[in-house]
Design a protein around this motif. Structure first.
Motif, PDB file in Angstrom:
ATOM      1  N   ILE A  51      -8.034  -4.250   7.082  1.00 33.53           N
ATOM      2  CA  ILE A  51      -7.010  -3.850   5.564  1.00 33.53           C
ATOM      3  C   ILE A  51      -7.323  -4.955   4.505  1.00 33.53           C
ATOM      4  O   ILE A  51      -7.551  -4.655   3.293  1.00 33.53           O
ATOM      5  N   ALA A  52      -7.625  -5.962   4.712  1.00 29.70           N
ATOM      6  CA  ALA A  52      -8.776  -7.056   4.000  1.00 29.70           C
ATOM      7  C   ALA A  52      -9.989  -6.111   3.420  1.00 29.70           C
ATOM      8  O   ALA A  52     -10.101  -6.056   1.989  1.00 29.70           O
ATOM      9  N   ASP A  53     -10.618  -5.041   3.577  1.00 32.58           N
ATOM     10  CA  ASP A  53     -11.748  -4.463   3.306  1.00 32.58           C
ATOM     11  C   ASP A  53     -11.491  -3.402   2.980  1.00 32.58           C
ATOM     12  O   ASP A  53     -12.179  -3.853   2.015  1.00 32.58           O
ATOM     13  N   LEU A  54     -10.550  -2.858   2.874  1.00 30.82           N
ATOM     14  CA  LEU A  54      -9.768  -1.387   2.550  1.00 30.82           C
ATOM     15  C   LEU A  54      -9.016  -2.729   0.442  1.00 30.82           C
ATOM     16  O   LEU A  54     -10.134  -2.011  -0.130  1.00 30.82           O
ATOM     17  N   LYS A  55      -9.037  -3.494   0.601  1.00 36.44           N
ATOM     18  CA  LYS A  55      -7.961  -4.100  -0.143  1.00 36.44           C
ATOM     19  C   LYS A  55      -9.696  -4.352  -1.167  1.00 36.44           C
ATOM     20  O   LYS A  55      -9.279  -4.176  -2.419  1.00 36.44           O
ATOM     21  N   GLU A  56     -10.544  -5.335  -0.805  1.00 33.15           N
ATOM     22  CA  GLU A  56     -11.790  -5.533  -2.054  1.00 33.15           C
ATOM     23  C   GLU A  56     -12.307  -4.500  -2.396  1.00 33.15           C
ATOM     24  O   GLU A  56     -12.939  -4.240  -3.389  1.00 33.15           O
ATOM     25  N   ASN A  57     -12.852  -3.216  -1.236  1.00 37.08           N
ATOM     26  CA  ASN A  57     -13.434  -1.658  -1.814  1.00 37.08           C
ATOM     27  C   ASN A  57     -12.459  -1.134  -2.585  1.00 37.08           C
ATOM     28  O   ASN A  57     -12.546   0.217  -3.173  1.00 37.08           O
ATOM     29  N   ASN A  58     -11.187  -1.426  -3.186  1.00 36.19           N
ATOM     30  CA  ASN A  58     -10.167  -0.646  -3.213  1.00 36.19           C
ATOM     31  C   ASN A  58      -9.696   0.811  -3.191  1.00 36.19           C
ATOM     32  O   ASN A  58      -9.473   1.662  -3.354  1.00 36.19           O
ATOM     33  N   ILE A  59      -9.691   0.698  -1.620  1.00 35.85           N
ATOM     34  CA  ILE A  59      -9.689   1.636  -0.919  1.00 35.85           C
ATOM     35  C   ILE A  59      -8.223   2.076  -0.110  1.00 35.85           C
ATOM     36  O   ILE A  59      -7.863   0.814   0.192  1.00 35.85           O
ATOM     37  N   GLU A  60      -7.768   2.843  -0.115  1.00 37.85           N
ATOM     38  CA  GLU A  60      -5.993   3.038   0.087  1.00 37.85           C
ATOM     39  C   GLU A  60      -5.867   3.685   1.584  1.00 37.85           C
ATOM     40  O   GLU A  60      -6.736   4.565   1.999  1.00 37.85           O
ATOM     41  N   PRO A  61      -5.392   3.228   2.954  1.00 38.53           N
ATOM     42  CA  PRO A  61      -5.206   3.879   3.911  1.00 38.53           C
ATOM     43  C   PRO A  61      -4.711   5.051   3.862  1.00 38.53           C
ATOM     44  O   PRO A  61      -3.828   5.452   3.090  1.00 38.53           O
ATOM     45  N   ILE A  62      -5.433   6.016   4.423  1.00 36.30           N
ATOM     46  CA  ILE A  62      -4.964   7.740   4.543  1.00 36.30           C
ATOM     47  C   ILE A  62      -3.938   7.869   5.747  1.00 36.30           C
ATOM     48  O   ILE A  62      -4.156   7.934   6.477  1.00 36.30           O
ATOM     49  N   ASP A  63      -2.607   8.013   5.810  1.00 32.41           N
ATOM     50  CA  ASP A  63      -1.916   8.250   6.656  1.00 32.41           C
ATOM     51  C   ASP A  63      -1.051   9.131   7.486  1.00 32.41           C
ATOM     52  O   ASP A  63      -1.347   9.605   9.082  1.00 32.41           O
ATOM     53  N   ILE A  64      -1.041  10.856   6.596  1.00 31.04           N
ATOM     54  CA  ILE A  64      -1.240  11.642   7.066  1.00 31.04           C
ATOM     55  C   ILE A  64      -2.643  12.897   7.035  1.00 31.04           C
ATOM     56  O   ILE A  64      -3.191  12.679   5.895  1.00 31.04           O
ATOM     57  N   VAL A  65      -3.533  13.375   8.342  1.00 29.93           N
ATOM     58  CA  VAL A  65      -5.117  14.603   7.874  1.00 29.93           C
ATOM     59  C   VAL A  65      -3.794  15.407   7.797  1.00 29.93           C
ATOM     60  O   VAL A  65      -3.509  16.220   9.145  1.00 29.93           O
ATOM     61  N   MET A  87       0.150  -1.488   0.019  1.00 34.95           N
ATOM     62  CA  MET A  87      -0.259   0.024   0.031  1.00 34.95           C
ATOM     63  C   MET A  87       0.732   1.367  -0.164  1.00 34.95           C
ATOM     64  O   MET A  87       2.131   1.769   0.604  1.00 34.95           O
ATOM     65  N   LYS A  88       0.495   2.521  -0.571  1.00 33.13           N
ATOM     66  CA  LYS A  88       1.201   3.431  -0.539  1.00 33.13           C
ATOM     67  C   LYS A  88       0.703   4.238   0.035  1.00 33.13           C
ATOM     68  O   LYS A  88      -0.406   4.242   0.869  1.00 33.13           O
ATOM     69  N   ASN A  89       1.229   5.569   0.663  1.00 30.35           N
ATOM     70  CA  ASN A  89       1.487   6.638   1.847  1.00 30.35           C
ATOM     71  C   ASN A  89       0.534   7.114   1.300  1.00 30.35           C
ATOM     72  O   ASN A  89       0.580   7.889  -0.255  1.00 30.35           O
ATOM     73  N   ARG A  90      -0.400   7.847   2.240  1.00 25.73           N
ATOM     74  CA  ARG A  90      -1.344   9.108   1.605  1.00 25.73           C
ATOM     75  C   ARG A  90      -1.493   9.750   3.064  1.00 25.73           C
ATOM     76  O   ARG A  90      -1.074  10.060   4.058  1.00 25.73           O
ATOM     77  N   VAL A  91      -1.568  10.933   2.292  1.00 30.05           N
ATOM     78  CA  VAL A  91      -2.327  12.339   2.776  1.00 30.05           C
ATOM     79  C   VAL A  91      -2.965  13.362   2.252  1.00 30.05           C
ATOM     80  O   VAL A  91      -2.647  13.605   1.257  1.00 30.05           O
ATOM     81  N   LEU A  92      -4.409  13.156   3.533  1.00 33.05           N
ATOM     82  CA  LEU A  92      -4.835  14.214   2.610  1.00 33.05           C
ATOM     83  C   LEU A  92      -4.702  15.857   2.895  1.00 33.05           C
ATOM     84  O   LEU A  92      -4.976  15.896   4.048  1.00 33.05           O
ATOM     85  N   ILE A  93      -5.171  16.977   2.062  1.00 31.49           N
ATOM     86  CA  ILE A  93      -4.785  18.579   2.342  1.00 31.49           C
ATOM     87  C   ILE A  93      -5.960  19.051   2.737  1.00 31.49           C
ATOM     88  O   ILE A  93      -7.181  18.532   1.472  1.00 31.49           O
ATOM     89  N   ARG A  94      -6.493  19.732   3.575  1.00 34.97           N
ATOM     90  CA  ARG A  94      -7.666  20.227   3.439  1.00 34.97           C
ATOM     91  C   ARG A  94      -7.663  21.882   4.366  1.00 34.97           C
ATOM     92  O   ARG A  94      -7.901  21.217   5.716  1.00 34.97           O
ATOM     93  N   ALA A 123      -8.911   2.740   9.437  1.00 30.78           N
ATOM     94  CA  ALA A 123      -8.936   1.505   9.553  1.00 30.78           C
ATOM     95  C   ALA A 123      -7.600   1.077   9.804  1.00 30.78           C
ATOM     96  O   ALA A 123      -6.921   2.256  10.166  1.00 30.78           O
ATOM     97  N   ASP A 124      -8.007  -0.051  11.060  1.00 34.80           N
ATOM     98  CA  ASP A 124      -7.138  -0.348  11.750  1.00 34.80           C
ATOM     99  C   ASP A 124      -5.675  -0.808  11.492  1.00 34.80           C
ATOM    100  O   ASP A 124      -5.800  -2.082  10.362  1.00 34.80           O
ATOM    101  N   ARG A 125      -4.330  -0.769  11.649  1.00 35.60           N
ATOM    102  CA  ARG A 125      -3.337  -0.714  10.448  1.00 35.60           C
ATOM    103  C   ARG A 125      -3.011  -2.641  10.782  1.00 35.60           C
ATOM    104  O   ARG A 125      -2.503  -3.851  10.746  1.00 35.60           O
ATOM    105  N   THR A 126      -3.352  -2.754  12.310  1.00 36.05           N
ATOM    106  CA  THR A 126      -3.209  -4.514  12.621  1.00 36.05           C
ATOM    107  C   THR A 126      -4.433  -4.957  12.130  1.00 36.05           C
ATOM    108  O   THR A 126      -4.312  -5.773  12.695  1.00 36.05           O
ATOM    109  N   SER A 127      -5.117  -4.465  12.289  1.00 34.13           N
ATOM    110  CA  SER A 127      -6.582  -5.545  11.559  1.00 34.13           C
ATOM    111  C   SER A 127      -6.378  -6.410  10.331  1.00 34.13           C
ATOM    112  O   SER A 127      -6.935  -5.815   9.937  1.00 34.13           O
TER     113      SER A 127
END
Length: 500
Positions: A84-98, A1-8, A76-80
């Motif tokens: 994580i499987a649910d994210l992958k199934e729905n094509n969702i990448e975690p967001i690491d920085i808000v 999974m790639k790292n992501r930052v959300l900026i607003r 999403a809990d990165r240790t669960s």
């Protein structure tokens, strides 16, 4: 999974550099439409929030960040393995920085911004939340050195973020309460302040302390002092200056207050600042050394020549004429400050709060200035104009002293005072003794009702001419009759007298 930052963000200081460096460290930038133009102008690659999952709305920035996939990526809990499987199934990448902050007055946009911050804080073990551009460098440094943001930093920034949104929501509550015109004392009482700086100590050397200011306050108050010469204010300085400013608010006429730690060293009014200053210090019933002088008119060279004769700690005035400032800058131990608006007509503080063990006492702030229309003569003999001026000076000063006080004034000068005694007659005796035989023709002001003939006798013996008090005692008429028998002028403040 790639790292992501959300900026607003609403505050875009240093944002472009922050986003660029995150890009360089392999982060995909998810950007609100709010900030897309800035990133475009700086050539930074990003993905627009509203198009990342093919969702668009004419509500734009109000709802673009309120999409399920965004919250799933944050929460999403990165240790669960299941999550994580649910994210992958729905094509969702975690967001690491808000990276989100809020415009103070944009309530609609704040709905999504606050929700994003709360979501990030609730998963602070996995997500870094940044609400202040001053933290960008810290985050980037850790990513550069360690490849990730440390748990300690995530926790500290999470605490800061929660304090930030609580502060913003209290501000919005206060705005809504003002618009709705709700009661002064609500069921849940909330305050919010912004720290100016830490202080070297509190009231005592072993106490730590900090200095905070009200938000968006442009009134003539201490946080808006401009330092002309001298050091930063410390705890005891701030307390002294605040007492002096609160007292000088009472005067539309030119006035000077010199404040000690608790009581004024002097209060004077005049046709101009020179006369007011001379009246303030003439009797010197206490030494003015170490006092803080607050003035509500510009300092002239003539006044400056008097100031340098007095061993003051600080002078606060709305401005200083150039030749006066040139003279004052040569002094060694006096600090000089400018205050917005001449220290008059402040309306910022509406509540006064005193903390107690397990709670707080809250009262409204008395901003009513007693004027000629607020006093009434209750004796046969009435006061002359000069005596009325002295009455107003004395009773306005009494308002800012501890209860059961007596103030002696004469010729636009507060001559002496007694304050905070168990019995008002004791306060009167202290004030008369302090006046050192200069009480002939003076005015005596009391902050409460007089119910003892002996107080009138003491005023007569001191050759005072006028007494002003609140009235409202059971034996008011007896006191009035006794004053008439002895040609003593007496006034009541109307707010009590009208209730008799």
């Amino acid at each position: 999974m790639k790292n992501r930052v959300l900026i607003r963000v609403s505050d875009t200081v240093k944002l472009a550099d922050f986003a660029r460096q995150l890009n360089e460290h392999g982060f995909e930038v998810l950007c609100s439409r709010l900030n897309s133009e800035l990133l475009d102008d700086n050539g930074i690659e990003y993905t627009m929030l509203e198009t990342a999952m093919g969702y668009n709305t004419k509500l734009g920035v109000v709802t673009e960040a309120m999409q399920n996939w965004i919250y799933a990526g944050i929460l999403a809990d990165r240790t669960s393995p299941e999550q994580i499987a649910d994210l992958k199934e729905n094509n969702i990448e975690p967001i690491d920085i808000v990276c989100v902050n809020i415009n103070d007055y944009d309530l609609k946009n704040d709905v999504s911004a606050i929700s994003l911050i709360k979501a990030a804080v609730s998963n602070v073990n996995d997500v870094t939340v940044v609400v202040d551009f001053r933290d960008y460098d810290r985050v980037l440094q850790e990513i550069k050195e360690k490849g990730e943001v440390s748990h300690t930093t995530k926790m500290e920034l999470g605490v800061k973020a929660m304090e930030y949104i609580v502060h913003k929501e209290i501000l919005h509550t206060q705005m809504l309460r003002k618009r709705a015109g709700t009661e002064l004392f609500p069921k849940y009482l909330n305050f919010t302040y912004e720290k100016v700086r830490n202080l070297s100590q509190g009231e005592n050397t072993k106490q730590s302390a900090a200095y905070y200011k009200e938000i968006n306050n442009i009134e003539p108050t201490i946080p808006n002092l401009k330092r002309i010469k001298g050091e930063d204010l410390e705890f005891k300085d701030i307390a002294k200056i605040n007492n002096a400013i609160e007292l000088i608010y009472e005067f539309d006429e030119t006035a000077v207050v010199i404040m000690g730690k608790v009581l004024p060293f002097g209060v004077g009014t005049g046709e101009d600042l020179y006369e007011a200053y001379v009246n303030c210090i003439r009797y010197e019933f206490y030494s003015a050394a170490g006092g803080v002088a607050v003035m509500n008119a510009p300092v002239t060279r003539k006044v400056a020549l008097e100031i340098i004769k007095t061993d003051l700690a600080a002078v606060i005035a709305p401005s200083y004429e150039e030749d006066a400032l040139e003279l004052l800058m040569q002094t060694k131990n006096i600090n000089f400050y400018e205050i917005l608006g001449g220290a008059q007509h402040v309306t910022a503080r509406t509540l006064d709060l005193k903390t107690i063990s397990g709670g707080a006492l809250v009262q409204s702030v008395d901003r009513k200035t007693i004027g000629r229309n607020d006093i009434i003569c209750v004796t046969e003999k009435t006061a002359e104009d000069r005596q009325i001026n002295d009455m107003l000076l004395a009773i306005r000063t009494a308002k800012h002293l501890k209860t059961r006080c007596c103030v002696v004034a004469k010729g636009n000068q507060v001559i002496s005072m007694g304050s905070g005694e168990n019995n008002v007659s004791v306060a009167q005796q202290i004030a008369l003794n302090g006046a050192a035989g200069k009480t002939t023709g003076s005015t005596l002001a009391f902050d409460g009702a007089i119910n003892d003939i002996k107080i009138i006798d003491a005023a007569i013996e001191a050759s005072a001419s006028v007494i002003i008090q609140s009235g409202g005692a059971e034996n008011d008429q007896q006191i009035i009759d006794y004053c008439n028998e002895n040609s003593m002028i007496m006034y009541f403040t109307k707010n009590v007298y009208n209730k008799m």
